[in-house]
Scaffold this active site. Structure first.
Site, PDB file in Angstrom:
ATOM      1  N   LYS A 100       0.855  -1.190   0.000  1.00  0.00           N
ATOM      2  CA  LYS A 100       0.000   0.000   0.000  1.00  0.00           C
ATOM      3  C   LYS A 100       0.876   1.221   0.000  1.00  0.00           C
ATOM      4  O   LYS A 100       1.823   1.324   0.788  1.00  0.00           O
ATOM      5  CB  LYS A 100      -0.899  -0.004   1.260  1.00  0.00           C
ATOM      6  CG  LYS A 100      -1.860   1.173   1.324  1.00  0.00           C
ATOM      7  CD  LYS A 100      -3.104   0.922   0.515  1.00  0.00           C
ATOM      8  CE  LYS A 100      -3.908   2.181   0.215  1.00  0.00           C
ATOM      9  NZ  LYS A 100      -3.440   2.882  -1.014  1.00  0.00           N
ATOM     10  N   GLN A 121       7.265   3.939   3.822  1.00  0.00           N
ATOM     11  CA  GLN A 121       5.858   3.526   3.849  1.00  0.00           C
ATOM     12  C   GLN A 121       5.662   2.259   4.677  1.00  0.00           C
ATOM     13  O   GLN A 121       4.639   2.094   5.336  1.00  0.00           O
ATOM     14  CB  GLN A 121       5.375   3.297   2.402  1.00  0.00           C
ATOM     15  CG  GLN A 121       3.873   3.328   2.234  1.00  0.00           C
ATOM     16  CD  GLN A 121       3.318   4.739   2.142  1.00  0.00           C
ATOM     17  OE1 GLN A 121       3.865   5.587   1.439  1.00  0.00           O
ATOM     18  NE2 GLN A 121       2.251   5.017   2.858  1.00  0.00           N
ATOM     19  N   LYS A 124       5.578   3.394   8.286  1.00  0.00           N
ATOM     20  CA  LYS A 124       4.417   4.271   8.467  1.00  0.00           C
ATOM     21  C   LYS A 124       3.129   3.451   8.532  1.00  0.00           C
ATOM     22  O   LYS A 124       2.301   3.627   9.420  1.00  0.00           O
ATOM     23  CB  LYS A 124       4.350   5.244   7.274  1.00  0.00           C
ATOM     24  CG  LYS A 124       3.203   6.224   7.309  1.00  0.00           C
ATOM     25  CD  LYS A 124       2.968   6.906   5.959  1.00  0.00           C
ATOM     26  CE  LYS A 124       4.200   7.593   5.412  1.00  0.00           C
ATOM     27  NZ  LYS A 124       3.878   8.443   4.234  1.00  0.00           N
ATOM     28  N   LYS A 136       5.453   1.672  -3.072  1.00  0.00           N
ATOM     29  CA  LYS A 136       5.371   3.022  -3.648  1.00  0.00           C
ATOM     30  C   LYS A 136       5.648   2.908  -5.134  1.00  0.00           C
ATOM     31  O   LYS A 136       6.299   1.966  -5.584  1.00  0.00           O
ATOM     32  CB  LYS A 136       6.418   3.929  -3.009  1.00  0.00           C
ATOM     33  CG  LYS A 136       6.136   5.406  -3.167  1.00  0.00           C
ATOM     34  CD  LYS A 136       5.174   5.886  -2.107  1.00  0.00           C
ATOM     35  CE  LYS A 136       4.765   7.321  -2.281  1.00  0.00           C
ATOM     36  NZ  LYS A 136       4.097   7.836  -1.064  1.00  0.00           N
ATOM     37  N   GLY A 175      -2.612   8.279  -4.336  1.00  0.00           N
ATOM     38  CA  GLY A 175      -1.929   9.467  -4.850  1.00  0.00           C
ATOM     39  C   GLY A 175      -0.669   9.813  -4.072  1.00  0.00           C
ATOM     40  O   GLY A 175      -0.381   9.266  -3.010  1.00  0.00           O
ATOM     41  N   ASP A 176       0.102  10.716  -4.636  1.00  0.00           N
ATOM     42  CA  ASP A 176       1.257  11.354  -3.990  1.00  0.00           C
ATOM     43  C   ASP A 176       1.495  12.618  -4.822  1.00  0.00           C
ATOM     44  O   ASP A 176       0.567  13.100  -5.503  1.00  0.00           O
ATOM     45  CB  ASP A 176       2.481  10.415  -3.965  1.00  0.00           C
ATOM     46  CG  ASP A 176       3.571  10.898  -3.004  1.00  0.00           C
ATOM     47  OD1 ASP A 176       3.447  10.694  -1.795  1.00  0.00           O
ATOM     48  OD2 ASP A 176       4.559  11.507  -3.480  1.00  0.00           O
ATOM     49  N   THR A 220      -4.326  13.624   5.060  1.00  0.00           N
ATOM     50  CA  THR A 220      -2.900  13.740   5.385  1.00  0.00           C
ATOM     51  C   THR A 220      -2.627  15.055   6.121  1.00  0.00           C
ATOM     52  O   THR A 220      -1.977  15.067   7.178  1.00  0.00           O
ATOM     53  CB  THR A 220      -2.036  13.647   4.116  1.00  0.00           C
ATOM     54  OG1 THR A 220      -2.440  12.500   3.374  1.00  0.00           O
ATOM     55  CG2 THR A 220      -0.572  13.537   4.459  1.00  0.00           C
ATOM     56  N   ASN A 251      -1.944  19.023  -2.013  1.00  0.00           N
ATOM     57  CA  ASN A 251      -2.957  18.351  -1.193  1.00  0.00           C
ATOM     58  C   ASN A 251      -2.638  18.429   0.302  1.00  0.00           C
ATOM     59  O   ASN A 251      -3.486  18.815   1.113  1.00  0.00           O
ATOM     60  CB  ASN A 251      -3.095  16.895  -1.666  1.00  0.00           C
ATOM     61  CG  ASN A 251      -3.972  16.102  -0.737  1.00  0.00           C
ATOM     62  OD1 ASN A 251      -3.492  15.418   0.161  1.00  0.00           O
ATOM     63  ND2 ASN A 251      -5.273  16.210  -0.916  1.00  0.00           N
ATOM     64  N   SER A 393      -6.814   5.868   3.681  1.00  0.00           N
ATOM     65  CA  SER A 393      -6.889   4.952   2.536  1.00  0.00           C
ATOM     66  C   SER A 393      -7.311   3.557   3.011  1.00  0.00           C
ATOM     67  O   SER A 393      -8.111   2.883   2.356  1.00  0.00           O
ATOM     68  CB  SER A 393      -5.525   4.837   1.844  1.00  0.00           C
ATOM     69  OG  SER A 393      -5.297   5.939   0.992  1.00  0.00           O
TER      70      SER A 393
HETATM   71  P1  NDP Z   1       0.991  17.725  -4.464  1.00  0.00           P
HETATM   72  O1  NDP Z   1       1.442  17.343  -5.817  1.00  0.00           O
HETATM   73  O2  NDP Z   1      -0.460  17.935  -4.216  1.00  0.00           O
HETATM   74  O3  NDP Z   1       1.746  19.025  -3.968  1.00  0.00           O
HETATM   75  C1  NDP Z   1       3.141  19.056  -3.900  1.00  0.00           C
HETATM   76  C2  NDP Z   1       3.579  20.437  -3.453  1.00  0.00           C
HETATM   77  O4  NDP Z   1       4.967  20.398  -3.180  1.00  0.00           O
HETATM   78  C3  NDP Z   1       3.374  21.492  -4.514  1.00  0.00           C
HETATM   79  O5  NDP Z   1       3.150  22.724  -3.892  1.00  0.00           O
HETATM   80  C4  NDP Z   1       4.721  21.465  -5.233  1.00  0.00           C
HETATM   81  O6  NDP Z   1       5.038  22.663  -5.937  1.00  0.00           O
HETATM   82  C5  NDP Z   1       5.667  21.255  -4.103  1.00  0.00           C
HETATM   83  N1  NDP Z   1       6.878  20.585  -4.616  1.00  0.00           N
HETATM   84  C6  NDP Z   1       6.943  19.373  -5.197  1.00  0.00           C
HETATM   85  N2  NDP Z   1       8.208  19.078  -5.565  1.00  0.00           N
HETATM   86  C7  NDP Z   1       8.932  20.146  -5.201  1.00  0.00           C
HETATM   87  C8  NDP Z   1      10.301  20.452  -5.291  1.00  0.00           C
HETATM   88  N3  NDP Z   1      11.184  19.592  -5.844  1.00  0.00           N
HETATM   89  N4  NDP Z   1      10.705  21.655  -4.788  1.00  0.00           N
HETATM   90  C9  NDP Z   1       9.813  22.517  -4.224  1.00  0.00           C
HETATM   91  N5  NDP Z   1       8.502  22.277  -4.111  1.00  0.00           N
HETATM   92  C10 NDP Z   1       8.073  21.113  -4.588  1.00  0.00           C
HETATM   93  O7  NDP Z   1       1.556  16.589  -3.493  1.00  0.00           O
HETATM   94  P2  NDP Z   1       1.111  16.216  -2.010  1.00  0.00           P
HETATM   95  O8  NDP Z   1       0.641  17.427  -1.291  1.00  0.00           O
HETATM   96  O9  NDP Z   1       0.229  15.040  -2.091  1.00  0.00           O
HETATM   97  O10 NDP Z   1       2.492  15.708  -1.391  1.00  0.00           O
HETATM   98  C11 NDP Z   1       3.373  16.563  -0.663  1.00  0.00           C
HETATM   99  C12 NDP Z   1       4.285  15.724   0.205  1.00  0.00           C
HETATM  100  O11 NDP Z   1       3.499  14.949   1.124  1.00  0.00           O
HETATM  101  C13 NDP Z   1       5.156  14.688  -0.527  1.00  0.00           C
HETATM  102  O12 NDP Z   1       6.365  14.547   0.178  1.00  0.00           O
HETATM  103  C14 NDP Z   1       4.347  13.407  -0.403  1.00  0.00           C
HETATM  104  O13 NDP Z   1       5.163  12.266  -0.536  1.00  0.00           O
HETATM  105  C15 NDP Z   1       3.817  13.565   1.006  1.00  0.00           C
HETATM  106  N6  NDP Z   1       2.635  12.797   1.374  1.00  0.00           N
HETATM  107  C16 NDP Z   1       1.497  12.840   0.631  1.00  0.00           C
HETATM  108  C17 NDP Z   1       0.381  12.130   1.027  1.00  0.00           C
HETATM  109  C18 NDP Z   1      -0.916  12.218   0.309  1.00  0.00           C
HETATM  110  O14 NDP Z   1      -1.886  11.629   0.788  1.00  0.00           O
HETATM  111  N7  NDP Z   1      -1.027  12.953  -0.799  1.00  0.00           N
HETATM  112  C19 NDP Z   1       0.425  11.251   2.199  1.00  0.00           C
HETATM  113  C20 NDP Z   1       1.652  11.339   2.957  1.00  0.00           C
HETATM  114  C21 NDP Z   1       2.708  12.065   2.530  1.00  0.00           C
HETATM  115  P3  NDP Z   1       5.029  22.681  -7.548  1.00  0.00           P
HETATM  116  O15 NDP Z   1       3.569  22.666  -7.908  1.00  0.00           O
HETATM  117  O16 NDP Z   1       5.720  23.928  -7.924  1.00  0.00           O
HETATM  118  O17 NDP Z   1       5.753  21.445  -8.000  1.00  0.00           O
HETATM  119  O1  2IT Z   2       3.099   8.855   1.408  1.00  0.00           O
HETATM  120  C1  2IT Z   2       1.943   8.428   1.609  1.00  0.00           C
HETATM  121  O2  2IT Z   2       1.626   7.924   2.688  1.00  0.00           O
HETATM  122  C2  2IT Z   2       0.955   8.579   0.538  1.00  0.00           C
HETATM  123  N1  2IT Z   2       1.283   9.132  -0.498  1.00  0.00           N
HETATM  124  C3  2IT Z   2      -0.422   8.013   0.701  1.00  0.00           C
HETATM  125  C4  2IT Z   2      -0.452   6.543   0.414  1.00  0.00           C
HETATM  126  C5  2IT Z   2      -1.817   5.897   0.370  1.00  0.00           C
HETATM  127  O3  2IT Z   2      -1.838   4.716   0.008  1.00  0.00           O
HETATM  128  O4  2IT Z   2      -2.830   6.533   0.691  1.00  0.00           O
END
Ligand code: NDP
Ligand code: 2IT
Length: 461
Positions: A100, A121, A124, A136, A175-176, A220, A251, A393
């Site tokens: 997952k 993961q 976590k 992943k 998603g991520d 998240t 997100n 999830s």
């Molecule tokens: P999104 O794609 O929704 O948003 C990512 C954000 O981070 C954007 O604002 C983006 O800016 C910025 N970003 C991405 N790459 C870079 C970079 N190299 N340098 C600077 N800014 C950057 O992703 P999420 O919000 O889903 O994910 C954000 C973080 O949270 C990640 O580390 C992800 O692994 C983690 N995460 C996500 C989960 C989820 O449920 N979605 C769960 C747990 C962890 P820009 O648009 O300019 O690229």
């Molecule tokens: O980093 C993470 O925990 C996620 N991107 C969410 C993973 C999931 O299966 O909901």
């Protein structure tokens, strides 16, 4: 209440050769090696107390993914030009349940990054207490500037290969970065066409009208702030009236801002890869959501629409502290790995930060973590603090399996309960191993023990 350092590492004689072997087997995979090292550095006391884990070579097995898939993803753009991207799925550990974990679409994606994310993961998911293993995936595809039709064709091509490896009992992506509701919809549609099965539980983060869980979108960010509130409560304080700095505007960031504001905090910043915004009156969340979720815009657009209240600062390209130079009591890095380095950490400490909690995966460099711990700043590692997304999830999978759907309020209550459980188990484990308030040690040991115990019980897997 000082954060304890790791106790004298009685297991270092065991740990050092283990890490040397991981280093030898995975050359150049910088982020993966960083993630492994951080976990191994916590495990000395457990391995000393439990020699059966050393004899069974549990650490060597945990550091080696069960399966790694790399595949070609050809697709054509709106002008008929052909592109070739690379797809990945690393199925890391299935001792607690089906693999997952999310899919990341970003040009920086490579095997080392997917392995670091998959490794994190595993622990976590164990910490959530739910029956999910770790994995992943993703691609070096860049969705920025692509039309919906192009994103759809890419997702269809990606799933055409990946579908054979998935299943509600096998591997369940979500998603991520770069993968949200739109992408999950296209991926699910293609999976359904190919398999002729409406297998709701094969992907999570689906639309609420077709099998998605209420509150998954928020989970998240909400979970990260709930975890922050628990950490502050353990120190006898709360979020009310606090100045909070957030990075990112995707997100995780959006819903971290929302929950922090609900709990009475003032959120001053958000960012993207182009720059950051400082809004001394507090981020106008409806406006930010309109810019990001409806128009797929940038934080610079937010600043322009917000007018005089907000300042937009483009990143200087020299690794400056970015949003972290804004004085705050709580910092929530919610963008990407290694975005908060030692220099930024020094600025935060100098400005009196009291808690730093990771919404993103591994956003804080090891040097920055050490600096926070030395300065008695409460530090919440991502594998605990951002587990609310994957936990919800798992709640989505549970609803899919029972063909049920819960209310938002019920799901959010479950999420709060899970975040409290994760907090308490990290807190209590750290204390049990002689490192009170060290949530890094607590999360690593608690997650590791759950996975290691299951692996031991299941024989030589
Ligand atoms: P999104 O794609 O929704 O948003 C990512 C954000 O981070 C954007 O604002 C983006 O800016 C910025 N970003 C991405 N790459 C870079 C970079 N190299 N340098 C600077 N800014 C950057 O992703 P999420 O919000 O889903 O994910 C954000 C973080 O949270 C990640 O580390 C992800 O692994 C983690 N995460 C996500 C989960 C989820 O449920 N979605 C769960 C747990 C962890 P820009 O648009 O300019 O690229
Ligand atoms: O980093 C993470 O925990 C996620 N991107 C969410 C993973 C999931 O299966 O909901």
């Amino acid at each position: 209440m000082p954060t304890s350092p790791a106790p004298a590492d009685t297991g270092s004689r065991v740990i050092q050769p283990l890490y040397a072997e991981v280093l030898r087997r995975n050359p150049g995979e910088t982020e993966f090696l960083q993630a492994v090292r951080e976990v191994l550095e916590s495990l000395g006391p457990v391995l000393t107390q439990r020699p059966e884990l050393v004899d069974a070579r549990i650490v060597e097995r945990i550091c080696e993914p069960e399966r790694q898939l790399i595949f070609r993803v050809p697709w054509s753009d709106d002008r008929g030009r052909v592109h070739v991207n690379r797809g990945f799925r690393v199925e890391f550990n299935s001792s607690l349940g089906p693999y997952k974990g999310g899919l990341r679409f970003h040009p920086s994606v490579n095997l080392g990054i997917v392995k670091f994310l998959g490794f994190e993961q595993v622990f976590k998911n164990a910490l959530t207490g739910m029956p999910i293993g770790g994995g992943k995936g993703g691609s070096d595809f860049d969705p920025k500037g692509r039309s919906d039709a192009e994103v759809m064709r890419f997702c269809q091509s990606f799933m055409t290969e990946l579908h054979r490896h998935l299943g509600e009992y096998t591997d369940v992506p979500a998603g991520d970065i770069g993968v949200g509701g739109r992408e999950i919809g296209y991926l699910f549609g293609q999976y359904k066409r190919i398999t002729n099965r409406y297998e709701s539980g094969v992907l999570t983060g689906k639309g609420v009208g077709w099998g998605g869980a209420q509150a998954r979108t928020e989970a998240t960010g909400y979970g990260c702030v709930m975890f922050t509130a628990e950490m502050l409560r353990a120190r006898g304080t709360d979020l009310d009236g606090r100045r909070v700095a957030v990075s990112g505007s995707g997100n995780v960031a959006l819903y971290a801002i929302e929950k922090a504001q609900q709990l009475g905090a003032k959120v001053l910043t958000c960012s993207d890869s182009g720059g950051y915004v400082v809004d001394e009156k507090g981020i106008d969340l409806p406006l930010l959501k309109e810019v990001k979720e409806t128009s797929r815009g940038r934080v610079a657009d937010y600043a322009r629409l917000r007018g005089r209240d907000a300042t937009y600062v483009p990143h200087d390209g020299n690794g400056g502290p970015g949003p972290w130079q804004v004085p705050c009591e709580v910092a929530l890095p919610c963008a990407t790995q290694n975005e908060l380095d030692e220099g930024a950490a020094a600025v935060l400490v100098r400005n009196g930060v009291q808690a730093v909690v990771e919404g993103a995966n591994m956003p804080t460099t090891p040097e920055a973590v050490r600096l926070f711990q030395d300065a008695d700043v409460a530090f919440g590692p991502g594998k605990a603090a951002n587990a609310g997304g994957v936990a919800t999830s798992a709640l989505e999978m549970q609803q899919n399996a029972s063909r049920d759907s819960w209310t938002f309020a019920h799901t959010e209550d479950r999420l709060a309960e899970i975040m409290r459980h994760i907090h308490d188990s990290c807190h209590d484990t750290a204390e049990r191993y002689g490192a009170p308030f060290n949530y890094v040690i607590g999360a690593n040991i608690a997650g590791f023990e759950l996975v290691a115990n299951a692996m031991l019980a299941q024989g030589l897997i």
